[in-house]
Design a protein around this motif. Sequence first.
Motif, PDB file in Angstrom:
ATOM      1  N   ARG A  60     133.152  94.809  23.943  1.00 49.78           N
ATOM      2  CA  ARG A  60     131.707  94.525  24.000  1.00 49.78           C
ATOM      3  C   ARG A  60     130.996  95.138  22.803  1.00 49.78           C
ATOM      4  N   TRP A  61     131.401  96.340  22.440  1.00 50.40           N
ATOM      5  CA  TRP A  61     130.806  96.995  21.277  1.00 50.40           C
ATOM      6  C   TRP A  61     131.111  96.207  19.997  1.00 50.40           C
ATOM      7  N   CYS A  62     132.326  95.698  19.905  1.00 48.46           N
ATOM      8  CA  CYS A  62     132.693  94.870  18.754  1.00 48.46           C
ATOM      9  C   CYS A  62     131.866  93.584  18.729  1.00 48.46           C
ATOM     10  N   GLU A  63     131.636  92.988  19.905  1.00 48.06           N
ATOM     11  CA  GLU A  63     130.816  91.775  19.968  1.00 48.06           C
ATOM     12  C   GLU A  63     129.398  92.030  19.458  1.00 48.06           C
ATOM     13  N   ASN A  64     128.920  93.256  19.673  1.00 44.61           N
ATOM     14  CA  ASN A  64     127.565  93.610  19.248  1.00 44.61           C
ATOM     15  C   ASN A  64     127.529  94.119  17.805  1.00 44.61           C
ATOM     16  N   GLY A  65     128.634  93.948  17.084  1.00 44.03           N
ATOM     17  CA  GLY A  65     128.665  94.358  15.682  1.00 44.03           C
ATOM     18  C   GLY A  65     128.717  95.852  15.480  1.00 44.03           C
ATOM     19  N   LEU A  66     129.277  96.597  16.459  1.00 40.57           N
ATOM     20  CA  LEU A  66     129.392  98.063  16.386  1.00 40.57           C
ATOM     21  C   LEU A  66     128.036  98.746  16.300  1.00 40.57           C
ATOM     22  N   LYS A  67     127.036  98.123  16.908  1.00 43.27           N
ATOM     23  CA  LYS A  67     125.699  98.703  16.912  1.00 43.27           C
ATOM     24  C   LYS A  67     125.538  99.645  18.103  1.00 43.27           C
ATOM     25  N   GLY A  68     124.830 100.743  17.885  1.00 44.05           N
ATOM     26  CA  GLY A  68     124.602 101.688  18.955  1.00 44.05           C
ATOM     27  C   GLY A  68     125.843 102.507  19.267  1.00 44.05           C
ATOM     28  N   ILE A  69     125.827 103.130  20.447  1.00 37.59           N
ATOM     29  CA  ILE A  69     126.951 103.971  20.888  1.00 37.59           C
ATOM     30  C   ILE A  69     127.468 103.421  22.212  1.00 37.59           C
ATOM     31  N   PRO A  70     128.767 103.097  22.296  1.00 36.07           N
ATOM     32  CA  PRO A  70     129.330 102.565  23.550  1.00 36.07           C
ATOM     33  C   PRO A  70     129.537 103.691  24.575  1.00 36.07           C
ATOM     34  N   VAL A  71     128.466 104.059  25.255  1.00 40.56           N
ATOM     35  CA  VAL A  71     128.500 105.227  26.153  1.00 40.56           C
ATOM     36  C   VAL A  71     129.566 105.072  27.225  1.00 40.56           C
ATOM     37  N   TRP A  72     129.603 103.882  27.860  1.00 44.73           N
ATOM     38  CA  TRP A  72     130.592 103.682  28.916  1.00 44.73           C
ATOM     39  C   TRP A  72     132.013 103.726  28.364  1.00 44.73           C
ATOM     40  N   GLY A  73     132.219 103.181  27.190  1.00 41.13           N
ATOM     41  CA  GLY A  73     133.540 103.258  26.575  1.00 41.13           C
ATOM     42  C   GLY A  73     133.958 104.697  26.334  1.00 41.13           C
ATOM     43  N   ILE A  74     133.021 105.531  25.860  1.00 42.89           N
ATOM     44  CA  ILE A  74     133.310 106.948  25.629  1.00 42.89           C
ATOM     45  C   ILE A  74     133.654 107.645  26.940  1.00 42.89           C
ATOM     46  N   LEU A  75     132.899 107.372  27.997  1.00 41.09           N
ATOM     47  CA  LEU A  75     133.167 108.001  29.302  1.00 41.09           C
ATOM     48  C   LEU A  75     134.519 107.571  29.853  1.00 41.09           C
ATOM     49  N   PHE A  76     134.845 106.288  29.716  1.00 40.16           N
ATOM     50  CA  PHE A  76     136.141 105.818  30.215  1.00 40.16           C
ATOM     51  C   PHE A  76     137.294 106.438  29.429  1.00 40.16           C
ATOM     52  N   MET A  77     137.155 106.556  28.115  1.00 44.16           N
ATOM     53  CA  MET A  77     138.210 107.192  27.326  1.00 44.16           C
ATOM     54  C   MET A  77     138.330 108.677  27.651  1.00 44.16           C
ATOM     55  N   SER A  78     137.197 109.320  27.902  1.00 44.24           N
ATOM     56  CA  SER A  78     137.234 110.733  28.307  1.00 44.24           C
ATOM     57  C   SER A  78     137.956 110.892  29.634  1.00 44.24           C
ATOM     58  N   ALA A  79     137.655 110.007  30.586  1.00 43.53           N
ATOM     59  CA  ALA A  79     138.309 110.072  31.895  1.00 43.53           C
ATOM     60  C   ALA A  79     139.799 109.791  31.776  1.00 43.53           C
ATOM     61  N   ALA A  80     140.172 108.826  30.923  1.00 48.70           N
ATOM     62  CA  ALA A  80     141.594 108.540  30.717  1.00 48.70           C
ATOM     63  C   ALA A  80     142.315 109.747  30.143  1.00 48.70           C
ATOM     64  N   THR A  81     141.684 110.446  29.207  1.00 47.99           N
ATOM     65  CA  THR A  81     142.282 111.642  28.614  1.00 47.99           C
ATOM     66  C   THR A  81     142.401 112.753  29.643  1.00 47.99           C
ATOM     67  N   LEU A  82     141.416 112.868  30.513  1.00 48.16           N
ATOM     68  CA  LEU A  82     141.468 113.883  31.570  1.00 48.16           C
ATOM     69  C   LEU A  82     142.428 113.501  32.689  1.00 48.16           C
ATOM     70  N   THR A  83     142.943 112.280  32.646  1.00 54.37           N
ATOM     71  CA  THR A  83     143.923 111.849  33.640  1.00 54.37           C
ATOM     72  C   THR A  83     145.348 112.071  33.168  1.00 54.37           C
ATOM     73  N   LYS A  84     145.598 111.797  31.865  1.00 57.16           N
ATOM     74  CA  LYS A  84     146.986 111.925  31.401  1.00 57.16           C
ATOM     75  C   LYS A  84     147.130 112.452  29.984  1.00 57.16           C
ATOM     76  N   GLY A  85     146.102 112.368  29.151  1.00 56.45           N
ATOM     77  CA  GLY A  85     146.234 112.913  27.818  1.00 56.45           C
ATOM     78  C   GLY A  85     145.520 112.101  26.759  1.00 56.45           C
ATOM     79  N   PRO A  86     145.624 112.526  25.485  1.00 54.99           N
ATOM     80  CA  PRO A  86     144.861 111.920  24.381  1.00 54.99           C
ATOM     81  C   PRO A  86     145.156 110.455  24.128  1.00 54.99           C
ATOM     82  N   VAL A  87     146.252 109.934  24.649  1.00 52.89           N
ATOM     83  CA  VAL A  87     146.549 108.517  24.453  1.00 52.89           C
ATOM     84  C   VAL A  87     145.440 107.646  25.030  1.00 52.89           C
ATOM     85  N   GLY A  88     144.671 108.191  25.972  1.00 52.75           N
ATOM     86  CA  GLY A  88     143.545 107.465  26.544  1.00 52.75           C
ATOM     87  C   GLY A  88     142.431 107.200  25.557  1.00 52.75           C
ATOM     88  N   ILE A  89     142.399 107.929  24.456  1.00 55.63           N
ATOM     89  CA  ILE A  89     141.444 107.675  23.370  1.00 55.63           C
ATOM     90  C   ILE A  89     142.093 106.875  22.258  1.00 55.63           C
TER      91      ILE A  89
END
Length: 577
Positions: free
Chosen positions: A157-186
């Motif tokens: 979705r962020w790519c569709e918007n031309g990388l404008k703004g900050i993908p807050v939900w994407g950051i939160l999901f990657m943070s949660a993935a990292t807190l689940t198993k490790g840095p591969v989530g980012i």
Amino acid sequence: MTSSLVGSEMCIRDRLLFICVLTQPTYLGLTSYHTKGEPREAIVAVSMLQTDNWILPVNNGGDLAYKPPFFHWCIALCSLPIGHVNEFTSRLPSAIALIVMTMATFLFFAKRTRKDLAFLASLLLFSCIEIHRAGANCRVDMVMTCFIVLALFQMFRWCENGLKGIPVWGILFMSAATLTKGPVGIVLPCAVAAIYMWIRKAPFFKTAFKFAGIALLSCILPFCWYYAAYLQGGQEFLDLVIEENFARFVGKMSYASHEEPAIYYVYTTILGWMPWAVLVLISLFMLKYRIPCRSVKEGWTKFKNYIGNMNDTRLFSLLAIVIILGFYCIPKSKRTVYVMPIYPFMAYFLAEYMVYLLKAKPNAWRIFGITLSILAGILLSALIALKCGWINSFFPEDSSNRLYVDALSAHWDAAGIVFGIFTLIMLYRMYKSRHTLAANNRYLYNTVALFFCIQLLLDFSILPTVLNTKSIKPFAEEICEMVPEGKIYSHVTEDRMLRFYVINFYADNRVVSFVDENPQDGYLLVNNAGFRYIYEHYGERYDFEKVLQSDRSGNDVKGTNYLYRFGPKEVGTDNIQ
């Protein structure tokens, strides 16, 4: 027109959600733990609730958790209303993650492609063997997969918007993935999205800079936990993090861990897509093949043109599959659950192909439908024969398989009757729709529904019976009855990574190391090899009396398990009774 389409999408969405909620969480508590993996994760949540340490609890007699805590937080939160962790609450986060990922997959593709393809892709994803199994297990992998997939959707979705703004939900999901198993989530979501943008001619350094910034923002929440955990665990925790994340990737672990060749992911992914992979394999014998390009240059040109003309959603999906598979082919350690994030994207391509086959190669569907119907008929016939006691005599009473046969021969349960009837109904519906196979999608959805019925029959009736017979839970309950409180000492000789995980869970995290504790008296849990070691090294100090013996092999520490009562050695007595 727009409102009718939205209404149609809402109707499909609600139907899909109903199917997911009705079929996935309802059977989670029927099966006892019967492998080491599930109780090893569940006991971390038990430790959190017992000690109120939600950062780095100690479990299994002194172990630190091998994975970050987000999954265990989810188990603990699901268990708070009833005050303790059980099989249902420990598996519930995985089931919720599967439902969320399935619904997100539908919404992602329904917005960008045909809604019927999005619906079919979601059903295929939800029902394929690998994903279905992971969604019913108390393991970190389904939750990790869900967050990576959600992050990929948000990054697109962020790519569709031309990388404008900050993908807050994407950051939160990657943070949660990292807190689940490790840095591969980012690493994976950022890599897929960045390469997608480069292929679409985005400026290289500007794109790299933006994704580096998003990756750093995604590290903030995980860093807070890693720092707090380091303050508690010190060098031991740091060594564990390095081994599990970096040494595992470069093949420098202190122990062998699922080492497989790169081709491993080819055949395991095919198996993971059962039964739908069977349709694809059947169709390969019906397609017409053309001679490839005569020169490498010509072939490369055609490939570049094909990629360049591919629509955005299909290109991003293809890149997600290729990049994630390629990434996990690098380390020596390989497991089927590592590549589960590719399944939602494969599901879309599979749905496209299945609809194509229905119109262009209906014989492939006809053969597949007949094959699946035969398997369903065999399953029902075998179950009826077992319930009627027609098969028992073929297995000697002292055979290990006789336990399972006798268990399945018990009286009919309500789930077995209901889903057996549903399976018969779907067999009849498939038979009726066989002549209109190429005219509409009814045969396709009847086939999918038939497999859902088979899965439900297995999940609610057959597998719980078989796996509960395999589980060593009854032995654990005998131990708890004999030792209702206090520590239970143990020793495992064969593998430094093994513990009595199943027994420790059902004993409420009371199993500790005999060697580390050096007790005066108490109860000792061992198998044959473990007891030989203890007797050789401690036989001069203790007398041992065997008080319990398991009637089946252990689920984690293999072989017969024993419980001994021990105390200081009395002069002139035998060490063993």
